[in-house]
Design a protein around this motif. Structure first.
Motif, PDB file in Angstrom:
ATOM      1  N   ARG A 401       0.865  -1.184   0.000  1.00  0.00           N
ATOM      2  CA  ARG A 401       0.000   0.000   0.000  1.00  0.00           C
ATOM      3  C   ARG A 401       0.892   1.221   0.000  1.00  0.00           C
ATOM      4  NH1 ARG A 401      -5.281   1.283   1.086  1.00  0.00           N
ATOM      5  NH2 ARG A 401      -5.625   3.483   1.604  1.00  0.00           N
ATOM      6  N   GLY A 402       0.605   2.139  -0.904  1.00  0.00           N
ATOM      7  CA  GLY A 402       1.400   3.348  -0.965  1.00  0.00           C
ATOM      8  C   GLY A 402       2.647   3.166  -1.807  1.00  0.00           C
ATOM      9  N   PRO A 403       3.441   4.209  -1.958  1.00  0.00           N
ATOM     10  CA  PRO A 403       4.682   4.116  -2.738  1.00  0.00           C
ATOM     11  C   PRO A 403       5.650   3.153  -2.074  1.00  0.00           C
ATOM     12  CG  PRO A 403       4.578   6.206  -1.564  1.00  0.00           C
ATOM     13  CD  PRO A 403       3.239   5.572  -1.401  1.00  0.00           C
ATOM     14  N   ASP A 404       6.503   2.542  -2.876  1.00  0.00           N
ATOM     15  CA  ASP A 404       7.442   1.557  -2.332  1.00  0.00           C
ATOM     16  C   ASP A 404       8.645   1.440  -3.255  1.00  0.00           C
ATOM     17  OD1 ASP A 404       8.520  -0.500  -0.693  1.00  0.00           O
ATOM     18  OD2 ASP A 404       6.490  -1.198  -0.243  1.00  0.00           O
ATOM     19  N   VAL A 405       9.704   0.812  -2.728  1.00  0.00           N
ATOM     20  CA  VAL A 405      10.940   0.548  -3.465  1.00  0.00           C
ATOM     21  C   VAL A 405      11.193  -0.946  -3.387  1.00  0.00           C
ATOM     22  CG1 VAL A 405      13.398   1.059  -3.664  1.00  0.00           C
ATOM     23  CG2 VAL A 405      11.823   2.829  -2.844  1.00  0.00           C
ATOM     24  N   LEU A 406      11.322  -1.607  -4.536  1.00  0.00           N
ATOM     25  CA  LEU A 406      11.506  -3.051  -4.601  1.00  0.00           C
ATOM     26  C   LEU A 406      12.772  -3.365  -5.388  1.00  0.00           C
ATOM     27  CD1 LEU A 406       7.812  -4.013  -5.446  1.00  0.00           C
ATOM     28  CD2 LEU A 406       8.861  -3.878  -3.197  1.00  0.00           C
ATOM     29  N   LEU A 407      13.323  -4.555  -5.149  1.00  0.00           N
ATOM     30  CA  LEU A 407      14.546  -4.982  -5.813  1.00  0.00           C
ATOM     31  C   LEU A 407      14.269  -6.234  -6.634  1.00  0.00           C
ATOM     32  CD1 LEU A 407      17.055  -4.663  -2.829  1.00  0.00           C
ATOM     33  CD2 LEU A 407      16.369  -2.903  -4.461  1.00  0.00           C
ATOM     34  N   HIS A 408      14.859  -6.291  -7.826  1.00  0.00           N
ATOM     35  CA  HIS A 408      14.786  -7.489  -8.672  1.00  0.00           C
ATOM     36  C   HIS A 408      16.206  -7.960  -8.928  1.00  0.00           C
ATOM     37  CE1 HIS A 408      13.911 -10.358 -11.718  1.00  0.00           C
ATOM     38  NE2 HIS A 408      14.359  -9.622 -12.723  1.00  0.00           N
ATOM     39  N   THR A 409      16.519  -9.195  -8.475  1.00  0.00           N
ATOM     40  CA  THR A 409      17.865  -9.733  -8.631  1.00  0.00           C
ATOM     41  C   THR A 409      17.900 -10.939  -9.550  1.00  0.00           C
ATOM     42  OG1 THR A 409      17.605 -11.148  -6.673  1.00  0.00           O
ATOM     43  CG2 THR A 409      18.527  -8.954  -6.331  1.00  0.00           C
ATOM     44  N   GLY A 410      16.756 -11.318 -10.141  1.00  0.00           N
ATOM     45  CA  GLY A 410      16.708 -12.509 -10.975  1.00  0.00           C
ATOM     46  C   GLY A 410      16.957 -12.210 -12.438  1.00  0.00           C
ATOM     47  N   GLY A 411      16.611 -13.192 -13.268  1.00  0.00           N
ATOM     48  CA  GLY A 411      16.782 -13.042 -14.708  1.00  0.00           C
ATOM     49  C   GLY A 411      15.622 -12.303 -15.342  1.00  0.00           C
ATOM     50  N   VAL A 412      15.546 -12.363 -16.668  1.00  0.00           N
ATOM     51  CA  VAL A 412      14.455 -11.724 -17.402  1.00  0.00           C
ATOM     52  C   VAL A 412      13.123 -12.243 -16.864  1.00  0.00           C
ATOM     53  CG1 VAL A 412      13.367 -11.541 -19.664  1.00  0.00           C
ATOM     54  CG2 VAL A 412      15.853 -11.367 -19.447  1.00  0.00           C
ATOM     55  N   ALA A 413      12.175 -11.334 -16.623  1.00  0.00           N
ATOM     56  CA  ALA A 413      10.902 -11.723 -16.006  1.00  0.00           C
ATOM     57  C   ALA A 413       9.825 -10.725 -16.397  1.00  0.00           C
ATOM     58  CB  ALA A 413      11.037 -11.793 -14.485  1.00  0.00           C
ATOM     59  N   ASP A 414       8.570 -11.082 -16.078  1.00  0.00           N
ATOM     60  CA  ASP A 414       7.443 -10.173 -16.221  1.00  0.00           C
ATOM     61  C   ASP A 414       6.939  -9.807 -14.833  1.00  0.00           C
ATOM     62  OD1 ASP A 414       7.579 -10.408 -18.972  1.00  0.00           O
ATOM     63  OD2 ASP A 414       6.102 -12.023 -19.064  1.00  0.00           O
ATOM     64  N   LEU A 415       6.617  -8.532 -14.636  1.00  0.00           N
ATOM     65  CA  LEU A 415       6.107  -8.042 -13.357  1.00  0.00           C
ATOM     66  C   LEU A 415       4.608  -7.808 -13.480  1.00  0.00           C
ATOM     67  CD1 LEU A 415       6.358  -6.903 -10.487  1.00  0.00           C
ATOM     68  CD2 LEU A 415       7.015  -4.709 -11.510  1.00  0.00           C
ATOM     69  N   THR A 457       0.957  -5.705 -16.711  1.00  0.00           N
ATOM     70  CA  THR A 457       2.110  -6.598 -16.732  1.00  0.00           C
ATOM     71  C   THR A 457       3.238  -5.895 -17.465  1.00  0.00           C
ATOM     72  OG1 THR A 457       0.754  -8.597 -16.677  1.00  0.00           O
ATOM     73  CG2 THR A 457       3.011  -8.835 -17.431  1.00  0.00           C
ATOM     74  N   VAL A 458       4.394  -5.810 -16.788  1.00  0.00           N
ATOM     75  CA  VAL A 458       5.526  -5.034 -17.294  1.00  0.00           C
ATOM     76  C   VAL A 458       6.704  -5.981 -17.512  1.00  0.00           C
ATOM     77  CG1 VAL A 458       7.141  -3.173 -16.771  1.00  0.00           C
ATOM     78  CG2 VAL A 458       4.746  -2.985 -16.060  1.00  0.00           C
ATOM     79  N   PRO A 459       7.343  -5.959 -18.686  1.00  0.00           N
ATOM     80  CA  PRO A 459       8.541  -6.789 -18.878  1.00  0.00           C
ATOM     81  C   PRO A 459       9.739  -6.172 -18.159  1.00  0.00           C
ATOM     82  CG  PRO A 459       8.109  -5.510 -20.854  1.00  0.00           C
ATOM     83  CD  PRO A 459       6.963  -5.230 -19.926  1.00  0.00           C
ATOM     84  N   LEU A 460      10.494  -7.014 -17.460  1.00  0.00           N
ATOM     85  CA  LEU A 460      11.699  -6.570 -16.771  1.00  0.00           C
ATOM     86  C   LEU A 460      12.921  -7.227 -17.393  1.00  0.00           C
ATOM     87  CD1 LEU A 460      10.674  -6.809 -12.984  1.00  0.00           C
ATOM     88  CD2 LEU A 460      10.595  -4.798 -14.469  1.00  0.00           C
ATOM     89  N   THR A 461      13.980  -6.466 -17.528  1.00  0.00           N
ATOM     90  CA  THR A 461      15.243  -7.040 -17.978  1.00  0.00           C
ATOM     91  C   THR A 461      15.890  -7.783 -16.814  1.00  0.00           C
ATOM     92  OG1 THR A 461      16.435  -5.013 -17.426  1.00  0.00           O
ATOM     93  CG2 THR A 461      15.553  -5.203 -19.653  1.00  0.00           C
ATOM     94  N   GLU A 462      17.019  -8.403 -17.068  1.00  0.00           N
ATOM     95  CA  GLU A 462      17.721  -9.132 -16.023  1.00  0.00           C
ATOM     96  C   GLU A 462      18.204  -8.177 -14.935  1.00  0.00           C
ATOM     97  OE1 GLU A 462      20.231 -12.718 -16.820  1.00  0.00           O
ATOM     98  OE2 GLU A 462      21.842 -11.294 -16.493  1.00  0.00           O
ATOM     99  N   GLY A 463      18.121  -8.628 -13.674  1.00  0.00           N
ATOM    100  CA  GLY A 463      18.577  -7.819 -12.571  1.00  0.00           C
ATOM    101  C   GLY A 463      20.097  -7.684 -12.539  1.00  0.00           C
ATOM    102  N   PRO A 464      20.602  -6.819 -11.700  1.00  0.00           N
ATOM    103  CA  PRO A 464      19.886  -6.130 -10.632  1.00  0.00           C
ATOM    104  C   PRO A 464      19.142  -4.880 -11.117  1.00  0.00           C
ATOM    105  CG  PRO A 464      22.227  -5.632 -10.506  1.00  0.00           C
ATOM    106  CD  PRO A 464      22.071  -6.635 -11.595  1.00  0.00           C
ATOM    107  N   LEU A 465      17.901  -4.740 -10.621  1.00  0.00           N
ATOM    108  CA  LEU A 465      17.060  -3.589 -10.943  1.00  0.00           C
ATOM    109  C   LEU A 465      16.484  -3.008  -9.656  1.00  0.00           C
ATOM    110  CD1 LEU A 465      14.770  -5.034 -13.800  1.00  0.00           C
ATOM    111  CD2 LEU A 465      16.932  -3.824 -14.100  1.00  0.00           C
TER     112      LEU A 465
END
Length: 516
Positions: A401-415, A457-465
């Motif tokens: 809930r509310g604004p947030d900061v998240l980390l992606h450390t995996g490979g190519v994925a969809d969010l 649904t948003v495509p993400l490149t490989e992490g770190p993001l």
């Protein structure tokens, strides 16, 4: 020194530590576990029959008083190892009969940094006394106190080691196969380097790792438990935060003052956030959510107060940080960065929600002082923590809930995002691959800018993001889908052929004799 009760935890410095297992006739053992809670092979068990890990990061030695010491060089523990269990066992009765059973972590200069006295041991003969585990780019020490009536064999079996000669029910199998020899690593085993400037330990057998002064003698009487410090009483108007605050600070005595605590209604004294040595950057282990090698790690800072205020945090390392703010009785909430001339810069929060809670990104300037202008009504709490403390994205759906900061450390994925708010949803992504300047984030890519309820649904490149939900006024959910294995240079050296495969049980027979 921090004295912990069962289940308690706290940060310890990322330095070589000596773990003393105290208690007459008690043997020590260490298990190096992956994120899945199992050993990778025979070499991840350190005990009297195999007193040194192939990497030299964990060694078992014996003190002059006959007790066992585990020497754990935290900076050199492999990235694939998420936890190191400290195990105590006895073959002379049960652990209930062991006087003064305790575990203590000691720094290279002989200073104790954490201790746990076991007071509720029963009929078990083996127990996980404590564990060291990765958190927010550093290491924490947890008092565990979990026993196994089946002894070391049962404990080892539950962590991926199959002890030949017994099935899972404990029934011996006839004609056990002879024990295999411990496999030799496929890489040269480096000799542990001495830590300069520290006095050597007394010469136990086998020889101790250089760089440790002997631990001080135990001063707590057998069975006595030092009372923990009472928690501060909450002030008027205090609330319980919706999410846990930043990780607990490191023990006092390492130039790291404890974060200010107190109720929302009573302002806490301002304290500077002090940098803490971070674990060395290195290749990340697949599936290990806590791995994050970007940006410095420091002791989290907390301040509480009421109404409008200007907040100053000194001694921060330059670069991006996470600012968590909660205002339970909000009318209007605003948070703005101030420069050295007290001119307003970036606006971080601009909300009219009745109960504001959010995590936002701020950048500490080169001089190391973060100044924030807060506009709020009623009590509030603000935390400043390292970027590494942000929540990781996983394939398990999480609620926010509310604004947030998240980390992606995996490979190519969809969010996948399910947003239930009525106003703007703005999501930005920062790609860190090839970006070596830890004092600033690269330019962001705006991937969502919509109004009202929606599924995206948003495509993400490989992490770190870094995935920043810059604006989100209502509840939302997020999870990863179709996550590919990581292939980038950061992970190529450490990624096994199948990173999701559970290691096969390792047959060992006669491992756990006392060797005295």
């Amino acid at each position: 020194m921090t004295t912990l009760t069962k289940g308690g935890n706290g940060f310890v410095p990322t330095v070589p530590l000596r773990i003393a297992v105290r208690g007459r006739a008690t043997d020590a053992m260490a298990l190096l576990l992956t994120e899945r809670g199992v050993v990778r092979g025979d070499h991840d068990v350190v005990f009297h029959g195999q007193p040194e890990h192939p990497t030299g990061a964990v060694r078992l030695t014996r003190a002059e008083d006959g007790g066992d010491w585990l020497e754990i060089a935290l900076p050199t523990v492999e990235p694939e190892v998420a936890r190191v269990l400290v195990v105590g066992s006895t073959d002379r009765g049960t652990l209930r009969d062991v006087p003064g059973l305790a575990v203590e972590a000691i720094a290279p200069d002989g200073t104790p940094v954490a201790r746990y006295d076991v007071t509720d041991a029963a009929g078990e003969t083996a127990m996980v006394l404590a564990e060291l585990y990765r958190r927010a780019g550093g290491w924490k020490f947890r008092a565990v106190g979990q026993g196994w009536a089946e002894g070391l064999e049962g404990l080892a079996t539950d962590h991926g080691v199959h002890v030949a000669g017994a099935d899972p029910t404990g029934t011996p199998t006839p004609a056990p196969a002879p024990a295999r020899q411990t496999p030799q690593p496929d890489f040269p085993v480096p000799a542990p380097a001495p830590v300069p400037g520290f006095a050597p330990a007394p010469a136990p057998a086998p020889a101790p790792a250089p760089g440790f002064a002997p631990p001080p003698a135990a001063v707590v009487p057998p069975g006595a438990v030092p009372a923990p410090a009472p928690a501060p009483a909450p002030g008027p108007g205090s609330v319980t935060p919706r999410y846990p605050a930043a990780p607990a600070p490191a023990p006092v005595g390492y130039g790291t003052p404890a974060a200010a605590q107190g109720g929302y209604g009573a302002p806490a004294p301002a304290q500077a956030a002090q940098p803490v040595p971070a674990a060395p950057a290195g290749p990340a282990a697949p599936g290990q959510d806590d791995v994050w090698a970007y940006g410095p790690v420091f002791d989290p800072y907390t301040e509480t107060g009421r109404d409008n205020d200007v907040i100053t945090v000194d001694g921060l390392p330059p670069g991006p940080v996470v600012v968590q703010l909660e205002v339970p009785d909000a009318g209007y909430t605003g948070l703005t960065i101030l420069d050295r001339r007290n001119k307003e810069g970036d606006n971080l929060v601009n909300s009219t929600e009745d109960h504001y809670f959010g995590r936002v990104l701020a950048t500490v300037p080169g001089h190391g002082t973060l100044r924030l202008r807060l506009e709020a009504e009623g009590p509030w709490r603000l935390d400043v923590s390292p970027l590494a403390s942000a929540r990781p994205l996983t394939e398990r759906e999480a609620e926010f809930r509310g604004p947030d900061v998240l980390l992606h450390t995996g490979g190519v994925a969809d969010l996948a995002i399910d947003y239930r708010g009525d106003d703007n949803l703005i999501v930005n992504v920062y790609e860190l691959a090839g970006h070596d300047d830890h004092a600033a984030l690269p330019h962001d890519d705006n991937v969502v800018n919509e109004i009202g309820k929606r599924r995206e649904t948003v495509p993400l490149t490989e992490g770190p993001l870094v995935v920043q939900f810059e604006m989100a006024d209502g509840p939302w959910r997020a999870r990863l889908k179709r996550v590919s294995p990581r292939t980038g240079p950061l992970f190529a050296e450490s990624a096994p052929a199948n990173p999701w495969q559970t290691p096969a049980p390792q047959d060992r027979k006669g491992w756990f004799s006392r060797g005295r």
